[in-house]
Design an enzyme around this catalytic site. Structure first.
Site, PDB file in Angstrom:
ATOM      1  N   ASP A 175       0.887  -1.145   0.000  1.00 49.52           N
ATOM      2  CA  ASP A 175       0.000   0.000   0.000  1.00 49.52           C
ATOM      3  C   ASP A 175       0.933   1.204   0.000  1.00 49.52           C
ATOM      4  O   ASP A 175       2.120   1.097   0.351  1.00 49.52           O
ATOM      5  CB  ASP A 175      -0.953  -0.009   1.186  1.00 49.52           C
ATOM      6  CG  ASP A 175      -2.164   0.878   0.890  1.00 49.52           C
ATOM      7  OD1 ASP A 175      -2.054   1.749   0.009  1.00 49.52           O
ATOM      8  OD2 ASP A 175      -3.208   0.706   1.530  1.00 49.52           O
TER       9      ASP A 175
HETATM   10  C1  BGC Z   1      -4.928   3.146  -0.340  1.00 50.99           C
HETATM   11  C2  BGC Z   1      -4.949   2.110  -1.440  1.00 50.99           C
HETATM   12  C3  BGC Z   1      -4.760   2.780  -2.769  1.00 50.99           C
HETATM   13  C4  BGC Z   1      -3.463   3.574  -2.738  1.00 50.99           C
HETATM   14  C5  BGC Z   1      -3.163   4.291  -4.026  1.00 50.99           C
HETATM   15  C6  BGC Z   1      -3.725   4.051  -0.420  1.00 50.99           C
HETATM   16  O1  BGC Z   1      -3.849   5.117   0.447  1.00 50.99           O
HETATM   17  O2  BGC Z   1      -4.987   2.525   0.912  1.00 50.99           O
HETATM   18  O3  BGC Z   1      -6.146   1.383  -1.411  1.00 50.99           O
HETATM   19  O4  BGC Z   1      -4.772   1.838  -3.800  1.00 50.99           O
HETATM   20  O5  BGC Z   1      -3.539   4.540  -1.721  1.00 50.99           O
HETATM   21  O6  BGC Z   1      -4.005   5.350  -4.224  1.00 50.99           O
END
Ligand code: BGC
Length: 737
Positions: A270
């Site tokens: 993540d």
């Molecule tokens: C989120 C993810 C997301 C990523 C990219 C993160 O803050 O938890 O689900 O895919 O950002 O935007």
């Protein structure tokens, strides 16, 4: 003769030249470029041509949403996009600001809670196909979704992006989505692995739970994504599990995901989820992506080389602290994903924001809306009965595809409920907003500048002069509502809606409540309101779908993918202390264990407000003649439960019979019942159908902590045929030997 000789000679020369050119050309086409060669041979070959630096470059971001390929070898970059409800707009290379493209306005599909509420894997397939086509058209290699974190508490700000509280339902619904996305040559990225079940303190909270809860509740949907849907990428979670961050967690990534489940794709962090080079190297992470400009802080520009899996990783490899096989494995996984996606010359071209995709979005929305209450059959609305219809509530006009965090979209269009109701009922409709909230903002609540009293007075006055009130409220995509990065502060409706509804009910009893949310909410007014529909975040066609349901153009057929508790303390995660939710001193212990959602309510005999699996229709159904194919089964057999469903009402519609198992006299704690099968059945008025639901005996197992394996006990089980977890129609005993 002379001519003939010359002719043959020139032919020979031509042939020779051709074969020389041909033979010469051969070495230019390296094996990894030859799509006829086995994938693993191509991966090995490409890897053998790469330098250490090139391998490391595959393992970390080069921009907010991309990571490097190998330009020298013609191996393209990896481009990723959120996910999961549509393809997000382009943002700048090294910041979160919009790139302001004019050709990236997408179709917004309904939120995954709505998809789960359809209880229809075929709908999941058309969802995956359409969103996959959009991702392909935009030339993405990876779509960052779907999310299958289990719904544990109604306060989790991100439940709307997931598929509910039941591991079996989530598993069945996630598989077709992934398969169809990937048919477009786009990798799905199932997230967030694992135990990111709340947003509060998500970047560090250390979750502890039993192996049973892990295996029986929180992992099955991920396992289905890997072993059945064959997903090509997995995103790690922000939180810690047993003292290690999930993005480099040895047990989760090395042992379970890549070991037991044989996952051969890439593990992506993540954004900003990596915290340590050695752990990132050794514990199963493949690509590190970032949030701050250097992945950790916001101070440095284009500092992707500073990432844990960038220069610091290279240094460890050069020193030999990390063996080269580690980077070889990571690079192989990234190459495999690139070959499966961007370098698959046969992948289709995709399509974007088409009328067909809007129709798909509408179909999903219409099938996912749940009719919760309909006393006196006030729905469907009989327009001839009403001269004046008041639409009240901010959610009637609010844009619901923007906000909520990373799933926020820039849709080509979004039809609001008010707009759709106006086109259906014309001048009968008047609108008052009734209450107001501020705009969505990341990590903070911006209050509305409007005067709450005057908004309420105007709305109540309008209600008093109307024949019917359609109240469109619920939550929204603001911080501390249904939104990433924070949890809800209360189980009640926000922005004074409970009070407003009570005031409206004093002057008008004909109130239809349309709840837009991705979460359960308290309904202190439930018994005073004749009709309630649970409408989710429905995407581009939201208003049209809602108005089709309210008017009866479409018969509601959604069923709840999670329980609505009467009050928060009735939910298992809130029945203990702070340590159980939201955690204390950085630790959180899931004392609710395997009793999540209806498993808690049923086992503890706590009646919910609305049960998991519940949803009404404008028609009625009768289930009859249930029988199992046998009475005694061995452990490798399947139970075939056959019964008849009849539509006994006057309108075509769908019922979703559900099979829950109960183990009698179990030697360990087992939930009162567990979902193991379901089937959505569409029937015309009066129509009857014989239906069979198949349950594998091996799926009736629990995780045995002693043998650390799945176990089915011999003995008696009940096959409960139900129309919701709260409404069992028949219980048929069977023996397992
Ligand atoms: C989120 C993810 C997301 C990523 C990219 C993160 O803050 O938890 O689900 O895919 O950002 O935007």
């Amino acid at each position: 003769m002379h001519h003939r000789f010359l002719f043959v000679l020139s032919l020979l020369v031509a042939l020779l030249t051709f074969s020389v050119i041909h033979i010469k050309a051969q070495p230019l086409k390296a094996l990894y470029l030859d799509e006829k060669q086995p994938l693993e041979e191509r991966v090995k070959n490409a890897l053998s041509l790469m330098t250490l630096e090139e391998k490391v470059a595959l393992c970390h971001a080069q921009s907010k949403f991309s990571s490097k390929g190998v330009a020298r070898l013609g191996i393209p970059e990896v481009w990723m996009s959120d996910g999961p409800h549509g393809v997000r707009e382009e943002i700048l290379w090294d910041s979160w600001s919009e790139a302001k493209w004019t050709n990236d306005s997408c179709t917004a599909f309904p939120a995954l809670t709505c998809l789960a509420a359809t209880w229809n894997p075929e709908i999941s397939a058309i969802y995956g196909k359409a969103v996959g086509e959009e991702a392909r058209y935009r030339n993405k290699s990876v779509l960052l979704g779907p999310g299958v974190n289990i719904y544990r508490t109604p306060l989790n700000g991100r439940n709307f992006e997931y598929m509910g509280e039941d591991p079996y339902l989530a598993s069945q619904m996630v598989i077709p989505y992934i398969k169809e996305v990937q048919k477009n040559g786009v990798a799905a990225c199932v997230k967030h692995f694992a135990l990111n079940n709340q947003e509060l303190w998500r970047d560090h909270i250390n979750v502890e739970l039993s192996d049973r809860a892990l295996r029986e509740i929180y992992l099955p949907a991920f396992k289905a994504a890997v072993t059945e849907a064959k997903v090509w990428s997995v995103m790690g979670a922000y939180n810690q599990f047993r003292g290690e961050h999930c993005c480099h967690n040895d047990l989760l990534l090395n042992k379970i995901l890549k070991g037991e489940w044989q996952f051969d794709g890439t593990v992506i962090t993540d954004w900003g989820g990596a915290h340590n080079t050695l752990q990132a190297a050794m514990n199963g992470l493949d690509i590190e992506m970032g949030t701050g400009t250097d992945g950790m802080t916001r101070s440095v520009k284009n500092a992707y080389d500073n990432y844990y899996l960038a220069l610091p990783f290279l240094e460890e490899l050069r020193k030999g602290t990390v063996p080269e096989r580690v980077v070889n494995d990571k690079a192989s996984r990234v190459l495999r994903m690139i070959f499966r996606t961007t370098m698959n010359s046969k992948r289709p071209w995709g399509s974007f924001a088409t009328p067909e995709h809007a129709q798909v979005a509408r179909k999903i929305a219409e099938e996912g809306i749940v009719l919760l209450r309909n006393s006196g059959n006030i729905l469907p609305i009989d327009a001839s009965k009403y001269q004046k219809i008041a639409v009240i509530g901010e959610n009637a006009t609010r844009n619901m595809t923007t906000g909520g965090g990373s799933s926020s979209l820039k849709p080509k269009m979004e039809i609001s409920p008010l707009k759709a109701l106006q086109s259906k009922y014309g001048s009968k409709i008047s609108f008052a907003t009734g209450y107001a909230s501020g705009p969505p903002a990341w990590g903070r609540v911006v209050p509305s500048g409007l005067n709450a009293d005057s908004l309420r007075n105007i709305a109540v006055n309008l209600a008093s002069k109307s024949d019917l009130v359609i109240f469109v409220g619920g939550l929204n995509k603001n911080h501390e509502q249904d939104c990433e990065g924070g949890d809800r502060q209360s189980y009640n409706l926000p922005f004074g809606q409970d009070d407003l509804l009570n005031e409206i009910l004093k002057v008008n009893k004909n109130v239809v409540v349309v709840l837009i949310s991705g979460n359960a909410v308290a309904m202190p007014w439930v018994n005073n309101v004749p009709a309630i529909i649970q409408a989710w975040y429905l995407g581009s066609e939201a208003g049209n779908a809602i108005s089709a349901i309210l008017s009866g153009e479409v018969n509601p057929s959604g069923k709840l993918p999670f329980t609505f508790p009467l009050q928060l303390s009735d939910n298992g995660a809130h029945a203990f202390d702070k340590l159980t939710y939201p955690g204390e001193n950085g630790r959180e212990v899931y004392k609710d264990d395997i009793l999540v959602g209806y498993r808690w309510h049923d086992t503890k005999k706590i009646a919910p407000l609305f049960a998991f699996g519940y949803g009404l229709s404008y028609t009625s159904f009768v289930l009859s003649e249930p029988q199992t194919d046998k009475k005694v089964y061995s452990k490798n057999e399947t139970v075939k439960l056959t019964f008849t469903v009849q539509n006994t009402g006057k309108m075509a519609g769908a019922e979703t019979p559900q099979v829950y198992i109960t183990q009698k006299n179990a030697p360990v704690l087992r939930p009162a019942k567990e979902l193991k099968g379901f089937k959505k059945v569409f029937l015309n008025a009066g129509e009857k159908q014989k239906v069979t639901i198949v349950v594998k005996v091996k799926d009736m197992a629990y995780w045995d902590e002693k043998t650390t394996n799945w176990k089915v006990d011999s003995g008696e089980f009940l096959m409960n045929l139900a129309v919701s977890s709260g409404d069992i129609k028949y219980s048929l005993p069977v023996q397992v030997k």
